[in-house]
Design an enzyme around this catalytic site. Structure first.
Site, PDB file in Angstrom:
ATOM      1  N   LYS A  15       0.560  -0.741  -0.495  1.00 39.34           N
ATOM      2  CA  LYS A  15       0.131  -0.147  -0.125  1.00 39.34           C
ATOM      3  C   LYS A  15       1.117   1.221   0.045  1.00 39.34           C
ATOM      4  O   LYS A  15       0.475   2.606  -0.689  1.00 39.34           O
ATOM      5  CB  LYS A  15      -1.159   0.007   1.408  1.00 39.34           C
ATOM      6  CG  LYS A  15      -1.640  -1.382   0.773  1.00 39.34           C
ATOM      7  CD  LYS A  15      -2.550  -0.888   3.076  1.00 39.34           C
ATOM      8  CE  LYS A  15      -1.820  -1.081   3.351  1.00 39.34           C
ATOM      9  NZ  LYS A  15      -1.320  -2.820   3.763  1.00 39.34           N
ATOM     10  N   ARG A  89      -9.831   0.270   8.276  1.00 38.45           N
ATOM     11  CA  ARG A  89     -10.007  -1.204   7.891  1.00 38.45           C
ATOM     12  C   ARG A  89     -10.619  -2.014   9.437  1.00 38.45           C
ATOM     13  O   ARG A  89     -10.743  -3.308   9.434  1.00 38.45           O
ATOM     14  CB  ARG A  89      -8.216  -1.595   8.366  1.00 38.45           C
ATOM     15  CG  ARG A  89      -8.115  -0.911   9.844  1.00 38.45           C
ATOM     16  CD  ARG A  89      -6.343  -0.655   9.968  1.00 38.45           C
ATOM     17  NE  ARG A  89      -5.595  -1.475   9.887  1.00 38.45           N
ATOM     18  CZ  ARG A  89      -4.349  -1.372   9.463  1.00 38.45           C
ATOM     19  NH1 ARG A  89      -3.967  -0.238   8.776  1.00 38.45           N
ATOM     20  NH2 ARG A  89      -3.275  -2.085   9.767  1.00 38.45           N
ATOM     21  N   ARG A 123      12.763  -4.881   5.352  1.00 41.72           N
ATOM     22  CA  ARG A 123      11.771  -3.469   5.604  1.00 41.72           C
ATOM     23  C   ARG A 123      12.530  -2.509   6.086  1.00 41.72           C
ATOM     24  O   ARG A 123      12.622  -2.741   7.169  1.00 41.72           O
ATOM     25  CB  ARG A 123       9.955  -3.874   5.395  1.00 41.72           C
ATOM     26  CG  ARG A 123       9.337  -2.563   5.633  1.00 41.72           C
ATOM     27  CD  ARG A 123       7.864  -2.416   5.262  1.00 41.72           C
ATOM     28  NE  ARG A 123       7.023  -3.150   6.894  1.00 41.72           N
ATOM     29  CZ  ARG A 123       5.983  -2.982   6.284  1.00 41.72           C
ATOM     30  NH1 ARG A 123       5.346  -2.509   5.509  1.00 41.72           N
ATOM     31  NH2 ARG A 123       5.059  -3.600   7.200  1.00 41.72           N
ATOM     32  N   ARG A 156      10.650  -1.760  11.852  1.00 40.44           N
ATOM     33  CA  ARG A 156       9.477  -1.490  12.441  1.00 40.44           C
ATOM     34  C   ARG A 156       8.808  -2.510  13.445  1.00 40.44           C
ATOM     35  O   ARG A 156       9.458  -3.258  13.483  1.00 40.44           O
ATOM     36  CB  ARG A 156       7.976  -1.768  11.503  1.00 40.44           C
ATOM     37  CG  ARG A 156       7.764   0.166  10.967  1.00 40.44           C
ATOM     38  CD  ARG A 156       6.411  -0.553   9.872  1.00 40.44           C
ATOM     39  NE  ARG A 156       5.575  -0.836  10.283  1.00 40.44           N
ATOM     40  CZ  ARG A 156       4.259  -0.796   9.237  1.00 40.44           C
ATOM     41  NH1 ARG A 156       4.168  -0.042   8.612  1.00 40.44           N
ATOM     42  NH2 ARG A 156       3.000  -1.817  10.175  1.00 40.44           N
ATOM     43  N   ARG A 167      -0.783  -9.782  12.450  1.00 38.35           N
ATOM     44  CA  ARG A 167      -1.586  -8.233  11.718  1.00 38.35           C
ATOM     45  C   ARG A 167      -2.288  -9.368  10.974  1.00 38.35           C
ATOM     46  O   ARG A 167      -3.504  -8.764  10.575  1.00 38.35           O
ATOM     47  CB  ARG A 167      -0.354  -7.736  11.194  1.00 38.35           C
ATOM     48  CG  ARG A 167      -0.458  -6.068  12.285  1.00 38.35           C
ATOM     49  CD  ARG A 167       1.493  -5.748  11.975  1.00 38.35           C
ATOM     50  NE  ARG A 167       1.258  -5.701  11.147  1.00 38.35           N
ATOM     51  CZ  ARG A 167       2.786  -5.134  10.423  1.00 38.35           C
ATOM     52  NH1 ARG A 167       3.510  -4.991  10.624  1.00 38.35           N
ATOM     53  NH2 ARG A 167       2.539  -4.818   8.877  1.00 38.35           N
TER      54      ARG A 167
HETATM   55  P1  G5P Z   1       0.222   0.030   9.161  1.00 37.45           P
HETATM   56  O1  G5P Z   1       1.304   1.264   8.877  1.00 37.45           O
HETATM   57  O2  G5P Z   1      -1.133   0.968   8.380  1.00 37.45           O
HETATM   58  P2  G5P Z   1       0.082  -2.187   7.531  1.00 37.45           P
HETATM   59  O3  G5P Z   1       0.722  -3.629   7.940  1.00 37.45           O
HETATM   60  O4  G5P Z   1      -1.498  -2.279   7.281  1.00 37.45           O
HETATM   61  O5  G5P Z   1       0.462  -1.634   8.202  1.00 37.45           O
HETATM   62  P3  G5P Z   1       1.870  -2.324   5.968  1.00 37.45           P
HETATM   63  O6  G5P Z   1       2.790  -3.024   6.743  1.00 37.45           O
HETATM   64  O7  G5P Z   1       2.587  -0.592   6.024  1.00 37.45           O
HETATM   65  O8  G5P Z   1       0.848  -2.445   5.689  1.00 37.45           O
HETATM   66  P4  G5P Z   1       2.173  -1.951   2.915  1.00 37.45           P
HETATM   67  O9  G5P Z   1       2.312  -0.288   3.115  1.00 37.45           O
HETATM   68  O10 G5P Z   1       0.727  -2.626   2.806  1.00 37.45           O
HETATM   69  O11 G5P Z   1       2.515  -2.252   4.466  1.00 37.45           O
HETATM   70  O12 G5P Z   1       2.885  -2.249   2.590  1.00 37.45           O
HETATM   71  P5  G5P Z   1       4.337  -1.283   1.772  1.00 37.45           P
HETATM   72  O13 G5P Z   1       5.189  -0.528   3.166  1.00 37.45           O
HETATM   73  O14 G5P Z   1       4.483  -0.471   0.781  1.00 37.45           O
HETATM   74  O15 G5P Z   1       5.597  -2.387   1.344  1.00 37.45           O
HETATM   75  C1  G5P Z   1       6.303  -3.137   2.230  1.00 37.45           C
HETATM   76  C2  G5P Z   1       7.864  -3.982   1.956  1.00 37.45           C
HETATM   77  O16 G5P Z   1       7.937  -4.877   0.780  1.00 37.45           O
HETATM   78  C3  G5P Z   1       8.478  -2.556   2.030  1.00 37.45           C
HETATM   79  O17 G5P Z   1      10.126  -3.166   2.467  1.00 37.45           O
HETATM   80  C4  G5P Z   1       8.636  -2.665   0.659  1.00 37.45           C
HETATM   81  O18 G5P Z   1       9.798  -1.606  -0.442  1.00 37.45           O
HETATM   82  C5  G5P Z   1       8.248  -3.994  -0.245  1.00 37.45           C
HETATM   83  N1  G5P Z   1       7.506  -3.559  -1.010  1.00 37.45           N
HETATM   84  C6  G5P Z   1       6.826  -3.689  -1.895  1.00 37.45           C
HETATM   85  N2  G5P Z   1       6.588  -4.042  -3.539  1.00 37.45           N
HETATM   86  C7  G5P Z   1       7.529  -5.174  -3.392  1.00 37.45           C
HETATM   87  C8  G5P Z   1       7.757  -5.664  -4.617  1.00 37.45           C
HETATM   88  O19 G5P Z   1       7.571  -5.889  -5.514  1.00 37.45           O
HETATM   89  N3  G5P Z   1       9.033  -6.910  -4.209  1.00 37.45           N
HETATM   90  C9  G5P Z   1       9.900  -6.622  -3.157  1.00 37.45           C
HETATM   91  N4  G5P Z   1      10.440  -7.671  -3.190  1.00 37.45           N
HETATM   92  N5  G5P Z   1       8.904  -5.869  -2.030  1.00 37.45           N
HETATM   93  C10 G5P Z   1       8.527  -5.565  -1.824  1.00 37.45           C
HETATM   94  O20 G5P Z   1      -0.549  -0.353  10.076  1.00 37.45           O
HETATM   95  C11 G5P Z   1       0.619  -0.717  11.068  1.00 37.45           C
HETATM   96  C12 G5P Z   1      -1.005  -0.411  12.429  1.00 37.45           C
HETATM   97  O21 G5P Z   1      -1.361   0.494  13.295  1.00 37.45           O
HETATM   98  C13 G5P Z   1      -2.269   0.241  14.027  1.00 37.45           C
HETATM   99  C14 G5P Z   1      -2.588  -0.977  14.012  1.00 37.45           C
HETATM  100  O22 G5P Z   1      -2.003  -1.908  15.171  1.00 37.45           O
HETATM  101  C15 G5P Z   1      -2.121  -1.899  12.915  1.00 37.45           C
HETATM  102  O23 G5P Z   1      -1.775  -3.037  12.903  1.00 37.45           O
HETATM  103  N6  G5P Z   1      -3.442   1.138  12.562  1.00 37.45           N
HETATM  104  C16 G5P Z   1      -4.974   0.152  12.569  1.00 37.45           C
HETATM  105  N7  G5P Z   1      -5.826   0.533  13.510  1.00 37.45           N
HETATM  106  C17 G5P Z   1      -6.690   0.501  13.904  1.00 37.45           C
HETATM  107  N8  G5P Z   1      -7.553   1.295  12.898  1.00 37.45           N
HETATM  108  C18 G5P Z   1      -6.544   1.784  11.344  1.00 37.45           C
HETATM  109  N9  G5P Z   1      -7.481   2.617  10.491  1.00 37.45           N
HETATM  110  C19 G5P Z   1      -5.598   1.348  12.011  1.00 37.45           C
HETATM  111  N10 G5P Z   1      -4.428   1.875  10.959  1.00 37.45           N
HETATM  112  C20 G5P Z   1      -3.329   1.803  11.539  1.00 37.45           C
HETATM  113 MG    MG Z   2       2.907   0.891   5.167  1.00 34.28          MG
END
Ligand code: G5P
Ligand code: MG
Length: 219
Positions: A15, A89, A123, A156, A167
């Protein structure tokens, strides 16, 4: 022109990665709930202290807290062209948002489980901006340093294997129904792929239908 969108997807589905490409190509405002919460945690604010107790366990922060938090953050965005990442979410959050603001489009990233598990291990993030890197993908030019500011990158706390599994479990139980909510509204677009490079051109093409003539072709 107004354009309001949400990006959904499991933890580490990309995302943040896809959002930063959208921002570069279309110049809209990006509000990522997790990034904002992590900045509050780093600054030890009352919001950060409360959120930390849930985030470190891989649990979602309660709806009433998150709805107030995001409503306040949205008020500070002057533009009517924005992308929400990480919110809503739960069904409760989705309904609360829909009552105050209808959306133009919802993007859902569908990435296989084995890919997700691999990604979190490598990451690295730049906390103040939310810029995200990986040892195996979009690696920083200087290891451990942000490309733009040169500041330190961090891992993180919720990226350790036990918390990641929690998660993912929370995602399946509480966030997957949000996908159905938007499908029923007729605004859901799903993107399947194992890499962000594979998904990005399809996302760009959908957004171009809403924001024609923006900086398309740059990426
Ligand atoms: P977050 O911060 O919203 P998540 O778990 O939803 O956390 P996250 O982990 O931030 O989502 P993302 O943004 O979907 O993941 O993914 P990203 O960071 O872009 O990519 C992940 C990794 O893969 C990176 O290192 C990137 O470089 C790599 N990557 C990307 N594409 C590729 C590819 O093609 N190939 C490869 N090899 N690598 C790749 O929420 C965190 C916490 O906050 C709270 C909750 O406790 C949650 O757990 N929270 C909420 N709680 C309730 N309601 C809400 N609305 C909340 N929002 C946050
Ligand atoms: Mg994210």
């Amino acid at each position: 022109m107004a354009f309001r969108a949400v990006i959904l997807g499991a933890p580490a589905s990309g995302k943040g990665t896809i959002s930063s490409r959208i921002v570069k190509a279309f110049g809209l405002e990006h509000l990522a709930s997790g990034d904002k919460l992590r900045v509050n945690i780093a600054q030890n604010t009352p919001i950060g202290k409360e959120a930390k107790t849930y985030i470190e366990k891989g649990l979602l922060v309660p709806d009433d807290f998150m709805v107030k938090f995001i409503a306040n953050e949205l008020k500070q965005i002057r533009s009517s062209t924005w992308l929400l990442d990480g919110f809503p979410r739960t069904i409760g959050q989705a309904k609360a948002l829909w009552e105050v603001q209808k959306l133009d489009v919802v993007l859902n990233l569908v990435v296989p489980f084995d890919v997700i598990i691999d990604r979190v291990k490598g990451r690295w993030v730049h906390l103040p901006s939310g810029r995200v890197y990986n040892n195996n993908f979009n690696a920083p030019v200087v290891p451990g340093k942000d490309d733009v500011t040169g500041e330190d990158l961090v891992q993180r706390e919720d990226d350790n294997p036990t918390v990641v599994l929690k998660r993912l479990e929370q995602y399946e139980k509480l966030t997957r129904p949000v996908v159905e909510f938007y499908k029923d509204k007729g605004i859901l677009n799903e993107f399947e792929g194992r890499t962000s490079d594979e998904i990005w051109p399809k996302v760009k093409s959908i957004i171009s239908n809403f924001l024609p003539g923006q900086k398309i072709g740059k990426l």
